[in-house]
Design a protein around this motif. Structure first.
Motif, mmCIF file in Angstrom:
data_model
loop_
_atom_site.group_PDB
_atom_site.id
_atom_site.type_symbol
_atom_site.label_atom_id
_atom_site.label_comp_id
_atom_site.label_asym_id
_atom_site.label_seq_id
_atom_site.Cartn_x
_atom_site.Cartn_y
_atom_site.Cartn_z
ATOM 1 N N TYR A 1 -33.977 -39.618 28.309
ATOM 2 C CA TYR A 1 -33.264 -40.739 27.684
ATOM 3 C C TYR A 1 -33.044 -41.582 28.277
ATOM 4 C CZ TYR A 1 -27.784 -42.466 28.714
ATOM 5 O OH TYR A 1 -27.721 -43.180 28.645
ATOM 6 N N THR A 2 -32.585 -42.833 28.233
ATOM 7 C CA THR A 2 -32.804 -44.039 28.300
ATOM 8 C C THR A 2 -31.565 -45.154 28.968
ATOM 9 O OG1 THR A 2 -34.840 -44.186 27.511
ATOM 10 C CG2 THR A 2 -33.519 -46.721 28.371
ATOM 11 N N PRO A 3 -31.055 -45.471 29.014
ATOM 12 C CA PRO A 3 -29.385 -45.951 29.636
ATOM 13 C C PRO A 3 -29.549 -47.630 28.504
ATOM 14 C CG PRO A 3 -29.617 -45.599 31.793
ATOM 15 C CD PRO A 3 -31.184 -45.169 31.068
ATOM 16 N N GLY A 4 -28.082 -47.453 27.487
ATOM 17 C CA GLY A 4 -27.935 -48.491 26.799
ATOM 18 C C GLY A 4 -28.182 -47.803 25.505
ATOM 19 N N THR A 5 -29.193 -46.918 25.301
ATOM 20 C CA THR A 5 -29.610 -45.974 23.981
ATOM 21 C C THR A 5 -28.047 -46.476 23.398
ATOM 22 O OG1 THR A 5 -31.088 -44.473 24.370
ATOM 23 C CG2 THR A 5 -30.296 -43.680 22.766
ATOM 24 N N SER A 6 -28.591 -46.911 21.729
ATOM 25 C CA SER A 6 -27.175 -46.848 21.300
ATOM 26 C C SER A 6 -27.435 -46.675 18.835
ATOM 27 C CB SER A 6 -26.377 -47.840 21.163
ATOM 28 O OG SER A 6 -27.259 -47.946 20.286
ATOM 29 N N VAL A 7 -26.571 -45.790 19.217
ATOM 30 C CA VAL A 7 -26.588 -45.259 17.647
ATOM 31 C C VAL A 7 -25.222 -46.227 16.245
ATOM 32 C CG1 VAL A 7 -26.134 -43.307 15.832
ATOM 33 C CG2 VAL A 7 -27.478 -43.010 17.648
ATOM 34 N N LYS A 8 -26.142 -46.200 15.906
ATOM 35 C CA LYS A 8 -25.347 -46.760 14.549
ATOM 36 C C LYS A 8 -24.196 -46.112 13.623
ATOM 37 C CE LYS A 8 -24.435 -50.829 11.586
ATOM 38 N NZ LYS A 8 -24.538 -52.575 10.801
ATOM 39 N N LEU A 9 -23.035 -46.293 13.931
ATOM 40 C CA LEU A 9 -22.557 -45.888 12.896
ATOM 41 C C LEU A 9 -21.379 -46.038 12.079
ATOM 42 C CD1 LEU A 9 -20.671 -43.101 15.120
ATOM 43 C CD2 LEU A 9 -22.810 -42.434 14.021
ATOM 44 N N GLU A 10 -21.761 -45.595 10.355
ATOM 45 C CA GLU A 10 -20.580 -45.921 9.094
ATOM 46 C C GLU A 10 -19.899 -44.739 9.251
ATOM 47 O OE1 GLU A 10 -23.559 -49.997 7.481
ATOM 48 O OE2 GLU A 10 -24.816 -47.659 8.240
ATOM 49 N N TRP A 11 -19.102 -45.232 7.850
ATOM 50 C CA TRP A 11 -18.490 -43.948 7.776
ATOM 51 C C TRP A 11 -17.693 -44.741 6.748
ATOM 52 C CZ3 TRP A 11 -17.727 -45.823 12.059
ATOM 53 C CH2 TRP A 11 -15.966 -45.328 13.167
ATOM 54 N N GLU A 12 -17.105 -43.518 5.387
ATOM 55 C CA GLU A 12 -16.408 -44.477 4.405
ATOM 56 C C GLU A 12 -15.269 -43.275 5.212
ATOM 57 O OE1 GLU A 12 -18.250 -43.807 0.366
ATOM 58 O OE2 GLU A 12 -19.330 -45.541 0.524
ATOM 59 N N ARG A 13 -13.607 -43.546 4.492
ATOM 60 C CA ARG A 13 -12.690 -42.879 4.060
ATOM 61 C C ARG A 13 -12.302 -43.210 4.206
ATOM 62 N NH1 ARG A 13 -8.513 -44.917 6.842
ATOM 63 N NH2 ARG A 13 -8.476 -46.683 7.922
#
Length: 176
Positions: free
Chosen positions: A66-78
């Protein structure tokens, strides 16, 4: 010869530190909108309907350590309408459901890279989202979501509009 061996060992160990792993992803819908598609870092991870989720349809890569600041870009259609209301009977010009696309970059909370088994994408009211990485079910009383949500997540996917966020205030970091 001995120095070459030691340098090789150091290089191998340094490489392990930055090792990336493919981790399965499941999406969970805690909104009153049907969600047709979810992507995490560009990878399709499913489409959880209202009151549903958890099916694993893809994976993303995360660092084992784990590295602080790790992020994931989420996209969703609703759906633009609330599930099972008369507005949902309206269709676009091609006869399909009327959808809107949302996105948010979510910082991943700390995880143990030795035991991670799933990335859990939790879609929330107000087009907000959280990510958890681990080997514990969202329904488990010791899931890390309890720090923010208490037992709300533990009670299973269902619309949380009017329940979360507390006092119907938008979260500080919500983005669309």
């Amino acid at each position: 010869m001995r120095i070459l061996f030691i340098l090789s060992l150091i290089a191998i160990l340094a490489g392990c530190k930055d090792e990336m792993l493919a981790v399965p992803v499941g999406a969970y819908n805690y909104t009153n909108h049907d969600i047709s598609m979810v992507w995490a870092d560009g990878h399709w991870v499913g489409g959880p309907r209202v009151n549903g989720g958890g099916g694993i349809a893809g994976s993303i890569t995360l660092p084992r350590k784990y590295t602080p600041g790790t992020s994931v870009k989420l996209e969703w259609e609703r759906g633009v309408c609330i599930h099972d209301t008369p507005e949902c009977e309206k269709r676009d010009a091609s006869g399909g459901f009327i959808l809107t696309t949302k996105s948010k970059t979510v910082v991943v909370p700390p995880y143990d890279g030795e035991t991670m088994a799933e990335v859990q994408v939790v879609l929330l009211p107000n087009d907000d989202a959280r990510i958890y990485v681990g080997n514990i079910s969202l329904l488990h009383k010791e899931h890390p979501s309890h720090k923010e949500f208490g037992s709300l997540i533990e009670d299973g996917p269902r619309p949380l509009e009017g329940i979360w966020p507390p006092n119907n205030s938008k979260p500080k970091d919500a983005s669309k």
